[in-house]
Motif scaffolding. Structure first.
Motif, PDB file in Angstrom:
ATOM      1  N   CYS A 218     -28.129  24.562 -35.519  1.00  0.00           N
ATOM      2  CA  CYS A 218     -27.386  23.810 -36.534  1.00  0.00           C
ATOM      3  C   CYS A 218     -27.571  24.411 -37.926  1.00  0.00           C
ATOM      4  O   CYS A 218     -26.614  24.459 -38.722  1.00  0.00           O
ATOM      5  CB  CYS A 218     -27.828  22.342 -36.526  1.00  0.00           C
ATOM      6  N   GLU A 219     -28.785  24.885 -38.230  1.00  0.00           N
ATOM      7  CA  GLU A 219     -29.016  25.527 -39.525  1.00  0.00           C
ATOM      8  C   GLU A 219     -28.180  26.802 -39.667  1.00  0.00           C
ATOM      9  O   GLU A 219     -27.571  27.051 -40.714  1.00  0.00           O
ATOM     10  CB  GLU A 219     -30.506  25.859 -39.672  1.00  0.00           C
ATOM     11  N   ALA A 222     -24.504  25.917 -40.193  1.00  0.00           N
ATOM     12  CA  ALA A 222     -24.219  25.480 -41.561  1.00  0.00           C
ATOM     13  C   ALA A 222     -24.135  26.671 -42.512  1.00  0.00           C
ATOM     14  O   ALA A 222     -23.279  26.708 -43.409  1.00  0.00           O
ATOM     15  CB  ALA A 222     -25.287  24.496 -42.027  1.00  0.00           C
ATOM     16  N   GLU A 223     -25.002  27.655 -42.307  1.00  0.00           N
ATOM     17  CA  GLU A 223     -25.009  28.834 -43.171  1.00  0.00           C
ATOM     18  C   GLU A 223     -23.756  29.689 -43.000  1.00  0.00           C
ATOM     19  O   GLU A 223     -23.370  30.419 -43.917  1.00  0.00           O
ATOM     20  CB  GLU A 223     -26.244  29.684 -42.894  1.00  0.00           C
ATOM     21  N   GLN A 226     -19.937  27.042 -39.681  1.00  0.00           N
ATOM     22  CA  GLN A 226     -19.623  26.599 -38.327  1.00  0.00           C
ATOM     23  C   GLN A 226     -20.220  25.209 -38.098  1.00  0.00           C
ATOM     24  O   GLN A 226     -20.990  24.697 -38.917  1.00  0.00           O
ATOM     25  CB  GLN A 226     -20.194  27.580 -37.298  1.00  0.00           C
ATOM     26  N   THR A 227     -19.873  24.620 -36.983  1.00  0.00           N
ATOM     27  CA  THR A 227     -20.476  23.350 -36.571  1.00  0.00           C
ATOM     28  C   THR A 227     -20.897  23.458 -35.114  1.00  0.00           C
ATOM     29  O   THR A 227     -20.259  24.164 -34.329  1.00  0.00           O
ATOM     30  CB  THR A 227     -19.496  22.171 -36.727  1.00  0.00           C
TER      31      THR A 227
END
Length: 403
Positions: A218-219, A222-223, A226-227
């Motif tokens: 998830c990190e 986010a960078e 994307q999801t």
């Protein structure tokens, strides 16, 4: 409102001992997929291996093509395609063709390659496998979406490369990245917003890493804008189920020693716990469920709690038990474990509880209706042929109704 429906499937490497006829072993793998579809499993994934003798499927794409001709609904995935072994355009083209041939049932699982011996035979440095997977995945994502790609690498080149056919699935086939304990797969999945395929999720180290790997994915997502989608997260673990724990343990002793030998002495993959009794060691460590449907459901619930939620549980297919007992295990899971995680019986239970709670009312109305009909018959034809025990029904029907 019903919650998400947990999907079920199998991760078919496969694992076939070297004392068996390999032609028949592959045929049983195809029969297993047909059996799974009849039982309403959702997915089947097939491995790619080229050495060590046990994992016989060299081309998951060929296997998917054959399985697709025998089935109509179950989704079929590469579990996984080893990206460093293939030119990305050739692999993308084969998967895209399968996407059309299966009418969108194909899934594209990717990884760096599990067996060092495979890479060794092809002259691929083991230290470069993960870097090459990352590089190939970058261009495969774009190719699978129908884009034109130019890319020069030290191990492949693409010049104005494009797939001939528009993808059947939009924007492309579903892509999932293999992950175990290390964050490599989670980082790649997050960077591209791909699904996560957590292998050996029931082993101690992988189980403990589930939540952290998801957070890493998830990190990264986010960078990179994307999801991550929990419904695209698949967890893999071995089980053998029977009507009793004793029967399941007896079944597993048929072929477990050969499976353990392969992992300890040949593949050298650390998934088998130590212990004097290998069956009990697998159970005690949580690495495998060898027991009843209730045992299977309890372990899956532990995985749900530990991970925070995922989309599909994949049985790591094996040949611990004789063929008929193995098929029975798949059937018992479908019959008794699926309903607990798919809300299949909530409405049935609610309906049964409602009828049970109102049984007195419904029975009274039924008896009154029957009594009224008997009374009508007596009025028209007399009581000569009416059994004496029906008199109470007539009396009940004639009794005054209470407000």
């Amino acid at each position: 409102m019903f919650g998400p429906r947990l999907r079920f499937g199998a991760f078919i490497a496969p694992f076939h001992p070297v004392d068996e006829n390999p032609t028949l072993a592959l045929e049983r793998d195809l029969e297993l997929v047909e059996h799974m579809e009849r039982l309403d499993y959702d997915e089947a994934w097939f491995g790619e291996h080229h050495s060590a003798g046990y994992e016989l499927i060299a081309s998951p794409e060929l296997f998917i093509a054959a399985a697709a001709q025998r089935t109509k609904r179950i989704r079929l995935g590469t579990g996984v395609s080893s990206l460093p072994y293939h030119h990305p355009l050739m692999l993308a083209d084969r998967i895209n063709q399968l996407d059309h041939m299966t009418r969108g049932r194909v899934m594209f699982g990717v990884g760096p390659g599990a067996l060092v011996s495979d890479a060794f035979m092809m002259g691929i440095p083991v230290a470069k496998q993960r870097d090459r997977m990352d590089e190939a995945l970058e261009v495969l994502i774009r190719l699978m979406r129908g884009e034109e790609v130019t890319h020069k690498s030290d191990w492949f080149e693409l010049w104005q490369a494009r797939l001939q056919m528009t993808p059947y699935s939009r924007p492309s086939v579903e892509i999932a990245v293999a992950s175990q304990v290390s964050p490599t797969g989670a980082r790649a999945a997050g960077r591209h917003g791909a699904g996560l395929l957590s292998l050996g999720a029931t082993g101690t180290a992988a189980f403990n890493a589930l939540a952290s790997n998801w957070n890493i994915a998830c990190e990264q997502a986010a960078e990179h804008g994307q999801t991550m989608d929990r419904s695209a997260w698949r967890l893999v673990g071995p089980m053998h189920i029977a009507e009793t724990r004793e029967q399941a343990m007896a079944d597993a002793r048929f072929g477990l020693e050969k499976w353990i030998y392969y992992f300890k002495e040949i593949a050298n993959l650390p998934i088998v716990p130590e212990g004097p009794d290998p069956v009990q060691a697998l159970i005690d460590s949580g690495t495998a469920v060898i027991g009843t449907p209730d045992d299977a459901a309890a372990r899956i619930q532990q995985l749900v709690d530990q991970s925070g939620g995922f989309g599909c549980f994949l049985l790591m297919d094996h040949n611990w038990a004789p063929w008929e007992a193995k098929k029975r295990s798949y059937e018992l899971i479908a019959r008794y474990v699926f309903p607990k995680f798919q809300q299949l019986n909530e409405n049935r239970q609610a309906s049964m509880d409602w009828v049970g709670a109102n049984k007195g009312e419904f029975t009274g109305q039924t008896m009154a209706a029957m009594g009224a009909r008997i009374a009508q018959h007596i009025a028209e034809k007399g009581a000569e042929n009416i059994r004496p025990e029906f008199a109470a029904l007539v009396a009940g029907a004639a009794a005054p109704k209470k407000d």
